[in-house]
Write an enzyme that holds these catalytic residues in place. Structure first.
Site, PDB file in Angstrom:
ATOM      1  N   HIS A  44      42.492  43.334  44.380  1.00  0.00           N
ATOM      2  CA  HIS A  44      42.931  42.075  43.746  1.00  0.00           C
ATOM      3  C   HIS A  44      43.845  42.290  42.530  1.00  0.00           C
ATOM      4  CE1 HIS A  44      39.928  40.633  46.391  1.00  0.00           C
ATOM      5  NE2 HIS A  44      38.898  40.742  45.597  1.00  0.00           N
ATOM      6  N   ASP A 102      43.226  40.213  51.673  1.00  0.00           N
ATOM      7  CA  ASP A 102      42.801  40.260  50.275  1.00  0.00           C
ATOM      8  C   ASP A 102      42.781  38.798  49.862  1.00  0.00           C
ATOM      9  OD1 ASP A 102      42.950  40.097  47.438  1.00  0.00           O
ATOM     10  OD2 ASP A 102      43.494  42.204  47.378  1.00  0.00           O
ATOM     11  N   HIS A 103      41.592  38.236  49.663  1.00  0.00           N
ATOM     12  CA  HIS A 103      41.534  36.775  49.540  1.00  0.00           C
ATOM     13  C   HIS A 103      42.266  36.253  48.295  1.00  0.00           C
ATOM     14  CE1 HIS A 103      38.033  37.454  46.897  1.00  0.00           C
ATOM     15  NE2 HIS A 103      38.242  36.240  46.447  1.00  0.00           N
TER      16      HIS A 103
HETATM   17  C1  BG6 Z   1      35.427  40.313  45.978  1.00  0.00           C
HETATM   18  C2  BG6 Z   1      34.619  41.381  45.293  1.00  0.00           C
HETATM   19  O1  BG6 Z   1      36.467  40.870  46.724  1.00  0.00           O
HETATM   20  O2  BG6 Z   1      35.978  39.447  44.981  1.00  0.00           O
HETATM   21  C3  BG6 Z   1      33.536  40.771  44.438  1.00  0.00           C
HETATM   22  O3  BG6 Z   1      34.039  42.216  46.285  1.00  0.00           O
HETATM   23  C4  BG6 Z   1      34.115  39.776  43.458  1.00  0.00           C
HETATM   24  O4  BG6 Z   1      32.802  41.769  43.735  1.00  0.00           O
HETATM   25  C5  BG6 Z   1      35.010  38.791  44.194  1.00  0.00           C
HETATM   26  O5  BG6 Z   1      33.037  39.092  42.843  1.00  0.00           O
HETATM   27  C6  BG6 Z   1      35.756  37.915  43.215  1.00  0.00           C
HETATM   28  O6  BG6 Z   1      36.397  36.900  43.920  1.00  0.00           O
HETATM   29  P1  BG6 Z   1      36.652  35.489  43.259  1.00  0.00           P
HETATM   30  O7  BG6 Z   1      37.426  34.737  44.282  1.00  0.00           O
HETATM   31  O8  BG6 Z   1      35.295  34.912  42.975  1.00  0.00           O
HETATM   32  O9  BG6 Z   1      37.420  35.766  42.009  1.00  0.00           O
END
Ligand code: BG6
Length: 513
Positions: free
Chosen positions: A266, A203-204
Site C-alpha cells: 500500500h 492491492d485494495h
Molecule cells: C491490509 C493489511 O492489506 O490493509 C492490514 O493486511 C491492514 O493489516 C489493512 O489493516 C488496511 O486497510 P485499510 O483499507 O483499512 O486502510
C-alpha cells in the site's frame, strides 16, 4: 476505473453509482470463501456491484473452500454479511436477487479430483446462468495455497478461456510472496499457467476513491503539476496509521510484519502515484509503465543505510480511545518474545530529475494514536521574508486518503489587525461536502474493473518484484541483527521515539497524527 460504464444516478442512495451497462456475464470462483476476507470485504463488494446493476442476473458466485457446506448454508451465511438496517444498499429484494446467484463447492486446494469436479460444476453453471463461459478465479486463501490452486486450475484446463469469445482471469490477493525470491517463484508459477493479461494482482488501496483521485488531481488539473517537483517541493510525507491492533490475524501477521504487510504494497503504491510522471494515455500499460519507473528510481537500501534510514517498532500495552489495550506480545497467537514489526518509518530518495534531493518520509503502524492515511507535500518556503519579525509560513498540500477524505492546502494569511501578522490557514475540499457521504468499496471497484478487463489499478509481475527488490535488503539486515528492543512504543502513541530523529536530522518534523 472504467469511467464510461459508470454513471452517477439521481435515484442512487448517497454516494451510489449505477452501471449503465452491466459487466459481462460470468462465474466467479472464490477460493477461500469461508475466510475472513471473503466475509468482510468480498461478499459485500459483490453485493454492491449487484445492487448497482454492475453485475447482471447472469452471474454466479461459486464459493470454494475446504469446509463442508451446502449451497443453502453458504447463502445463509453470506446473507449475514450484507448491509442491514439503515445502511446503504440494505434492500431485501435486491439482497435476495443477489443471494440467488450464490453456490458453494467444497474441496481441497491441491486435489486434482476436486478441480475436475469444479470444471464440471462450472459447465453446469454456464448453461444454467448463460454465463458465456467467462470465468474469474479469486484467490482469497492463505498465500501458502496459491501455488496449489494455480497448478490444479492448469491441470483441469481452467486456466484457458473456454472459447475464443470467452475469458478466464485470476485475481491474486496480497501478500504476493514474502520476499523477492518467493515473489519471483510465484510469478513464474502463475505465468506458467496464465498469460500476464489474465492476471490481476490486487492491492485494495488502488481501488479507494481518494487514491484514484491522486491521478485525477495530478493529471486532470493544470494548476499543481508545474509545482510538483524538486524546484518547489521540500519533502513528502506518506502516512498509513492504524488505530487497530493485529486483531485475530496473528497467524498471518507474525510472519509478515508492517514492512511486508503495508510498506511493500500500500505505502509504495501511494509513493508511486505521488512521484510518477504523467502517463501518455490512461490505460493499464501506460500507467503501470510510469509507476514502475518510480520504484526503479528509488535509491536501494544498503547494509549501512538500513540502520540510518529505517526505524522499526512494536507496540506495548497502552490506551486506545481511552481504553487499556494489550501489547502486541500479549495478543492471542503472538509469541511472548516476538520480534515482529508493527511499525515502520523510513526515508527514501527518488533518484531522478523530478525528485533529486527531495526526501520521502514514509511511516505505517498499528495501534497508533489515531487512524490516518495521508500524503503530505511540503513546499519550500518563500525565498526571502519581507515581513519583519514573522517566521516564514510554510505551505503544504495534504491529500487525506482516510478517514476524513479530502484535500487541504495550507498557507499563511494576514491575521486582522494593525500589525502585519501571519497566521496559518487552510483551504479545504471534503469529499463528503462535495459529493455526499459514502464511497464505493475499493474491492467493488477493482472486481468490476477485472470483469471489464481493465488492469490499470492492478499490479504487474515486474512492479511486484520491484517493490520486493526495495524491501529485501531491509528484511535481510533485520534477519541478521540481534533482536530489537521491543516493545518500543506504547499502544495509542505516535510510534517509537527514534522516529522523530529520522526527520529531525534533516531539520524537518513529522506531521502530528
Ligand atoms: C491490509 C493489511 O492489506 O490493509 C492490514 O493486511 C491492514 O493489516 C489493512 O489493516 C488496511 O486497510 P485499510 O483499507 O483499512 O486502510
Amino acid at each position: 476505473m472504467n469511467t464510461k460504464a459508470v454513471v452517477a444516478s439521481e435515484s442512487a442512495p448517497a454516494g451510489g453509482f449505477f452501471c449503465e451497462v452491466p459487466s459481462d456475464p460470468c462465474a466467479i470462483v472464490m477460493f477461500g470463501a469461508s475466510g475472513d476476507l471473503a466475509r468482510r470485504k468480498l461478499l459485500p463488494a459483490l453485493y454492491d456491484l449487484s445492487f448497482h446493476a454492475c453485475l447482471g442476473p447472469r452471474f454466479r458466485l461459486l464459493g470454494f473452500a475446504r469446509t463442508e457446506m451446502t449451497d443453502n448454508d453458504f447463502t445463509q451465511k453470506a446473507g449475514e454479511f450484507l448491509p442491514t438496517g439503515n445502511q446503504a444498499g440494505a434492500q431485501d429484494s435486491k439482497k435476495s436477487e443477489f443471494l440467488k446467484c450464490l453456490r458453494y463447492f467444497s474441496g481441497n486446494y491441491d486435489d486434482p479430483e476436486a478441480f475436475r469436479r469444479l470444471a464440471q460444476r462450472l459447465e453446469e453453471l454456464d448453461s444454467e446462468g448463460q454465463l458465456g463461459g467467462n470465468r474469474l478465479f479469486y484467490l482469497a486463501t492463505p498465500p501458502e495455497v496459491y501455488s496449489h490452486v494455480i497448478e490444479q486450475l492448469k491441470k483441469a484446463g481452467l486456466n484457458k478461456p473456454k472459447s475464443e469469445k470467452s475469458w478466464a482471469r485470476i485475481i491474486i490477493e496480497k501478500p504476493f510472496g514474502h520476499d523477492l525470491e518467493s515473489a519471483k517463484e510465484l510469478n513464474k508459477k502463475v505465468l506458467e499457467a496464465f498469460d500476464e493479461s489474465q492476471v490481476y494482482r490486487i492491492d485494495h488501496y488502488l481501488g479507494k476513491e481518494t487514491v484514484q483521485n491522486m491521478l485525477v488531481f495530478r493529471f486532470g488539473n493544470g494548476i499543481f503539476e508545474p509545482l510538483w517537483n524538486r524546484n518547489y517541493i521540500d519533502s513528502v510525507q506518506i502516512t498509513a496509521a492504524e488505530e487497530l491492533g493485529v486483531e485475530r490475524r496473528a497467524a498471518f501477521y507474525e510472519s509478515a510484519g508492517a514492512l511486508r504487510d503495508m510498506i511493500q504494497s500500500h505505502v509504495l503504491q501511494l509513493t508511486s502515484l505521488t512521484a510518477m510522471e504523467a502517463p501518455a494515455t490512461f490505460d493499464a500499460t501506460a500507467v503501470r509503465n510510469e509507476k514502475i519507473k518510480v520504484l526503479q528510481s528509488i535509491r536501494p537500501f544498503t547494509k549501512e543505510s538500513v540502520w540510518k534510514d529505517v526505524i522499526r517498532g512494536q507496540y506495548g500495552p497502552g490506551q486506545v480511545g481511552g481504553k487499556p489495550v494489550p501489547g502486541y506480545r500479549q495478543e492471542p497467537g503472538v509469541k511472548p518474545d516476538s520480534a515482529t514489526d508493527t511499525f515502520v518509518a523510513l526515508k527514501l530518495h527518488v533518484d531522478n530529475w523530478r525528485w533529486s534531493g527531495v526526501p520521502f518520509y514514509l511511516r505505517t503502524g498499528k495501534r497508533l494514536a489515531q487512524p490516518l492515511t495521508e500524503v503530505a507535500i511540503q513546499f519550500k518556503s518563500a525565498p526571502h521574508m519581507v515581513f519583519r519579525g514573522e517566521s516564514n509560513e510554510t505551505n503544504s498540500l495534504v491529500l487525506n486518503i482516510q478517514p476524513n477524505e479530502g484535500i487541504s492546502l495550507s498557507f499563511g494569511a494576514k491575521s486582522p489587525g494593525a500589525q502585519m501578522r501571519i497566521q496559518p490557514v487552510t483551504m479545504d475540499f471534503k469529499y463528503k461536502d462535495a459529493f455526499g457521504g459514502g464511497s464505493r468499496p475499493a474491492y467493488a471497484t477493482l472486481i468490476n474493473d477485472c470483469i471489464r478487463g481493465d488492469a490499470t489499478l492492478f499490479d504487474r509481475a515486474d512492479s511486484v518484484e520491484a517493490a520486493w527488490t526495495l524491501v529485501d535488503p531491509i528484511l535481510e539486515a533485520w534477519k541478521n541483527a540481534s533482536p530489537p528492543p521491543f516493545p518500543n512504543y506504547p499502544a495509542g502513541s505516535d510510534g517509537p521515539r527514534a522516529v522523530e530523529d529520522l526527520a529531525a536530522i534533516d531539520g524537518r518534523h513529522w506531521r502530528p497524527l
